[in-house]
Design a protein around this motif. Structure first.
Motif, PDB file in Angstrom:
ATOM      1  N   TYR B 190       0.935  -0.975   0.085  1.00 58.51           N
ATOM      2  CA  TYR B 190      -0.040  -0.024   0.059  1.00 58.51           C
ATOM      3  C   TYR B 190       0.897   1.300  -0.070  1.00 58.51           C
ATOM      4  CZ  TYR B 190      -4.644  -1.739   0.373  1.00 58.51           C
ATOM      5  OH  TYR B 190      -5.766  -2.445   0.044  1.00 58.51           O
ATOM      6  N   LEU B 191       1.649   1.271   0.937  1.00 61.82           N
ATOM      7  CA  LEU B 191       2.728   2.169   0.909  1.00 61.82           C
ATOM      8  C   LEU B 191       3.498   2.807  -0.288  1.00 61.82           C
ATOM      9  CD1 LEU B 191       3.714   4.245   3.394  1.00 61.82           C
ATOM     10  CD2 LEU B 191       5.581   2.995   3.688  1.00 61.82           C
ATOM     11  N   ASN B 193       2.796   1.713  -3.537  1.00 61.55           N
ATOM     12  CA  ASN B 193       2.130   2.023  -4.623  1.00 61.55           C
ATOM     13  C   ASN B 193       1.190   3.220  -4.389  1.00 61.55           C
ATOM     14  OD1 ASN B 193       2.599  -0.152  -6.460  1.00 61.55           O
ATOM     15  ND2 ASN B 193       1.844  -1.393  -5.167  1.00 61.55           N
ATOM     16  N   SER B 194       2.096   4.413  -4.166  1.00 55.12           N
ATOM     17  CA  SER B 194       1.199   5.618  -3.535  1.00 55.12           C
ATOM     18  C   SER B 194       2.325   6.599  -4.052  1.00 55.12           C
ATOM     19  CB  SER B 194       1.064   5.547  -2.161  1.00 55.12           C
ATOM     20  OG  SER B 194       2.015   5.866  -1.368  1.00 55.12           O
ATOM     21  N   PRO B 195       1.783   7.894  -3.840  1.00 53.54           N
ATOM     22  CA  PRO B 195       2.764   8.883  -4.158  1.00 53.54           C
ATOM     23  C   PRO B 195       4.152   8.884  -3.545  1.00 53.54           C
ATOM     24  CG  PRO B 195       0.464   9.830  -3.904  1.00 53.54           C
ATOM     25  CD  PRO B 195       0.441   8.423  -3.551  1.00 53.54           C
ATOM     26  N   PHE B 196       3.905   8.418  -2.239  1.00 52.85           N
ATOM     27  CA  PHE B 196       5.259   8.148  -1.571  1.00 52.85           C
ATOM     28  C   PHE B 196       6.217   7.255  -1.912  1.00 52.85           C
ATOM     29  CE2 PHE B 196       7.607   5.597   1.960  1.00 52.85           C
ATOM     30  CZ  PHE B 196       8.180   6.619   2.476  1.00 52.85           C
ATOM     31  N   ARG B 198       6.397   6.661  -5.102  1.00 49.36           N
ATOM     32  CA  ARG B 198       6.759   7.220  -6.383  1.00 49.36           C
ATOM     33  C   ARG B 198       7.912   8.347  -6.185  1.00 49.36           C
ATOM     34  NH1 ARG B 198       1.811   9.690  -8.424  1.00 49.36           N
ATOM     35  NH2 ARG B 198       1.020   7.592  -9.195  1.00 49.36           N
ATOM     36  N   LEU B 199       7.685   9.094  -4.964  1.00 48.25           N
ATOM     37  CA  LEU B 199       8.546  10.039  -4.888  1.00 48.25           C
ATOM     38  C   LEU B 199       9.844   9.240  -4.457  1.00 48.25           C
ATOM     39  CD1 LEU B 199       9.009  12.986  -4.194  1.00 48.25           C
ATOM     40  CD2 LEU B 199       8.507  12.774  -1.783  1.00 48.25           C
ATOM     41  N   ALA B 330       4.536   2.381 -10.158  1.00 46.69           N
ATOM     42  CA  ALA B 330       3.683   2.144  -9.154  1.00 46.69           C
ATOM     43  C   ALA B 330       2.105   2.148  -9.679  1.00 46.69           C
ATOM     44  CB  ALA B 330       3.885   3.570  -8.382  1.00 46.69           C
ATOM     45  N   THR B 332      -1.098   2.921  -8.787  1.00 46.32           N
ATOM     46  CA  THR B 332      -2.000   3.662  -7.846  1.00 46.32           C
ATOM     47  C   THR B 332      -3.268   3.143  -8.775  1.00 46.32           C
ATOM     48  OG1 THR B 332      -1.880   5.509  -8.910  1.00 46.32           O
ATOM     49  CG2 THR B 332      -0.461   5.270  -6.998  1.00 46.32           C
ATOM     50  N   PRO B 333      -4.651   3.537  -7.759  1.00 42.82           N
ATOM     51  CA  PRO B 333      -5.957   3.109  -8.399  1.00 42.82           C
ATOM     52  C   PRO B 333      -5.928   4.137  -9.626  1.00 42.82           C
ATOM     53  CG  PRO B 333      -6.041   3.609  -5.872  1.00 42.82           C
ATOM     54  CD  PRO B 333      -4.574   3.648  -6.534  1.00 42.82           C
ATOM     55  N   VAL B 334      -5.553   5.362  -9.570  1.00 43.02           N
ATOM     56  CA  VAL B 334      -5.820   6.247 -10.570  1.00 43.02           C
ATOM     57  C   VAL B 334      -4.993   5.784 -11.767  1.00 43.02           C
ATOM     58  CG1 VAL B 334      -5.548   8.562 -11.384  1.00 43.02           C
ATOM     59  CG2 VAL B 334      -6.012   8.216  -8.687  1.00 43.02           C
TER      60      VAL B 334
END
Lengths: 254, 353
Positions: B190-191, B193-196, B198-199, B330, B332-334
């Motif tokens: 979860y962590l 596959n999120s903006p985090f 990606r950053l 990543a 992410t749902p989007v």
């Protein structure tokens, strides 16, 4: 005359014994496109690096509007509304084109460990909006069909465009561009500059552009500063700058 | 019966190496931090549990502080008594178990902060060197400073689940290990596959750019290292409880590099890779440990797993340099939604043509 969005006052930077910048004072008025020209090694990129916080100046001051930003670190200077592009494109190679834009947006929810886990709904909603905006930008820079490709696989010209796209994504008030059209074919180069003009007019973004390709860029800009050996040797409108004897001498090695 | 024991043992070790490789993958695969001191944080967790399990239980539930002399000389006797105590009071055992795991995570995270502090601002190779040294430093301290984990002989760790008996106890512990490791896995998925996540990847690809887009990379690195260290500390704490003893010499730099090899074989930047890499190593290692009396070799059999692992490593680097499971963007749902949308669009366009 518009108010100055960015101002440097007598900025000096030395690397050991070499004086890279000496008392450089330039002004970037709001909603204008300012160009820096000068032969190789005249200190243009150094000035960009000093403004964006990569280097700290030895003396002198840098202001955004009236705020002193001298010596702040890059991530703080970014928060003042300054974005920059790099001379050699530096995409995040393993990220897709779209991700390259998403990652640099301002105030991204879910970028911290806690918010990415506990504010999942919020950041997904935010990301939807950001993705929409990013897609619009990708359309502007003609990269929308490559949105899901790894940025490392783009061509040199496309990477240049991506650099600009990334700068746009961060909602800047001013973009510092380090050679945005160097190494790009004339047609694309003109397109890039057309985009710059459109962005200034539509989004009121100001630009400070370092570029060698006078033939292409000069006709798009408002003010030109010429530099030589770390000093500003001339300031003028684009049609008159070339006729300055000092500028001709610097370029032709007189 | 031996097969069942083998499977239990194999899976238990696997969960621990899985956690270690996920944590290194977070640091190296995603964030590009060369953590050559993984064992430091693993040891941090194990030493926390090893040094405190017996003494803390006696202090809390019998109100007696064991002095250092007594601890060093009779740790096995004291530990066995505590095990017996847990057999009568299961809830106390579970409390101590969970409390020490939380403590192990916190101490390892703190160690991550301290060990990286001098070098986190420098280039990654300096940080790597600092961390290698820190790992060896902690091991040597533990080896020579007896009050910590009784020096070279190691310390006995009481079993908080001693109320369960026979194979049931092993299954229970395995079940708990599986919960912890799959929990870690899920949280990390979860962590990351999120903006985090990606950053972190962006920072790995180019930290200068990330910085000029307003992110404080020093802070980001410290956070990442602390999180990775906390996971390694959890793995260390569980390892101590599982094996029932903590010996400083178990925590050499070799452990660090094993985890590195696991991550590189599996594929840096992809947790599935880390999981498969760990599977390879633990399976080979446990298989040899269990069946070594069947094999006759002209050298010490214990090196066999390293040999096999390094052959796999060489093959992987030759034929699939990014590991068996290369990195993916990543999810992410989007992004998933966009991908589906665009695919539908392109199929429609083809139909129209």
């Amino acid at each position: 005359m518009n108010e100055n969005i960015l101002r440097t006052f007598k900025v000096t930077k030395r690397f050991g014994g070499i004086i890279a910048l000496q008392d450089v004072s330039i002004n970037v008025p709001k909603e204008s496109i300012v160009m820096l020209i000068g032969p190789n090694g005249s200190g243009k990129t150094t000035l960009i690096n000093v403004i964006s916080g990569q280097y700290k100046p030895d003396s002198g001051k840098i202001y955004v509007y009236d705020k002193d930003i001298t010596g702040l670190s890059p991530h703080k200077i970014y928060k003042m509304g300054i974005s920059r592009t790099f001379q050699i494109p530096l995409p995040f190679r393993k990220l897709t084109v779209l991700e390259n834009l998403l990652v640099v947006a301002r105030n991204v929810e879910g970028e911290k460990i806690t918010s990415s886990l506990f504010k999942r709904k919020k950041w997904i909603k935010d990301e939807e909006e950001l993705a929409e905006k990013a897609m619009e930008i990708l359309e502007i820079i003609n990269l929308d069909h490559l949105w899901d490709n790894e940025a490392g696989n783009l061509s040199g010209g496309q990477m240049k465009l991506l650099e600009i796209g990334r700068a746009l994504m961060s909602d800047p008030e001013i973009i510092l561009m380090d050679e945005p059209v160097a190494g790009v074919n004339p047609k694309l180069a003109n397109e890039i500059m057309e985009h710059v003009l459109a962005l200034r007019d539509e989004y009121s973004i100001s630009f400070l552009i370092v570029e060698h390709r006078l033939d292409i860029v000069l006709k798009y800009v408002d003010i030109v500063y010429a530099m030589h050996n770390g000093r500003v040797i001339a300031v003028d409108s684009p049609d008159k700058i070339i006729s300055h004897p000092a500028v001709a001498a610097a370029y032709l090695g007189g | 019966m031996e097969i069942i024991r083998f499977v239990i043992d194999f899976l238990s070790f696997y969960t621990i190496y899985l956690m270690l490789s996920i944590s290194l993958n977070l640091e190296y695969g995603y964030a590009g931090i060369s953590n050559f001191g993984k064992v430091l944080f693993f040891a941090g967790g194990a030493f926390t549990v090893g040094s405190m399990a017996t003494r803390l239980t006696i202090l809390l539930f019998q109100g007696r502080w064991i002095d250092i002399e007594e601890y060093i000389n009779t740790d096995v006797i004291l530990g066995t008594k505590v095990s017996l105590f847990f057999a009568q009071h299961p809830l106390y055992g579970i409390f101590i178990f969970l409390f020490l795991l939380v403590l192990a995570m916190s101490i390892s995270a703190l160690l991550g902060y301290i060990a990286s502090y001098p070098a986190i601002r420098l280039r990654e190779d300096y940080l790597g060197m600092t961390l290698v040294v820190s790992g060896e430093l902690l091991r040597n301290i533990a080896k020579n400073y007896q009050p910590l984990v009784c020096g070279t002989f190691g310390v006995y760790v009481p079993n908080p689940f001693s109320w369960a008996t026979g194979i049931f106890r092993d299954l229970l512990i395995l079940f708990i290990l599986l919960i912890f490791s799959s929990g870690t896995w899920l949280i990390m998925e979860y962590l990351l596959n999120s903006p985090f996540g990606r950053l972190l990847k962006a920072m790995r690809d180019n930290e200068k750019v990330v910085e000029s887009y307003g992110r404080d990379i020093v802070k980001l690195r410290i956070k990442t290292l602390m999180l990775g260290s906390a996971i390694a500390g959890l793995a260390g704490g569980l390892y101590a409880f599982y094996t029932g003893s903590v010996n400083p010499d178990d925590f050499t730099a070799t452990k660090t590099f094993l985890v590195w090899v696991i991550v590189i074989i599996g594929g840096a930047g992809n947790n599935l890779g880390a999981a498969v890499g760990a599977l390879f190593y633990v399976f080979i290692d446990r298989l040899i440990a269990y069946y070594k009396h069947w094999i006759c070799l002209p050298f010490d059999i214990n090196y066999m797993s390293y040999i096999i692992l390094s052959i796999i490593l060489i093959l992987v680097i030759f034929y699939s340099p990014q590991g068996l499971f290369p990195e993916k963007p990543a999810r992410t749902p989007v992004i998933e939604k966009l991908r589906r949308g665009k695919q539908i669009k392109s199929i429609k366009m083809q139909e129209q043509e």
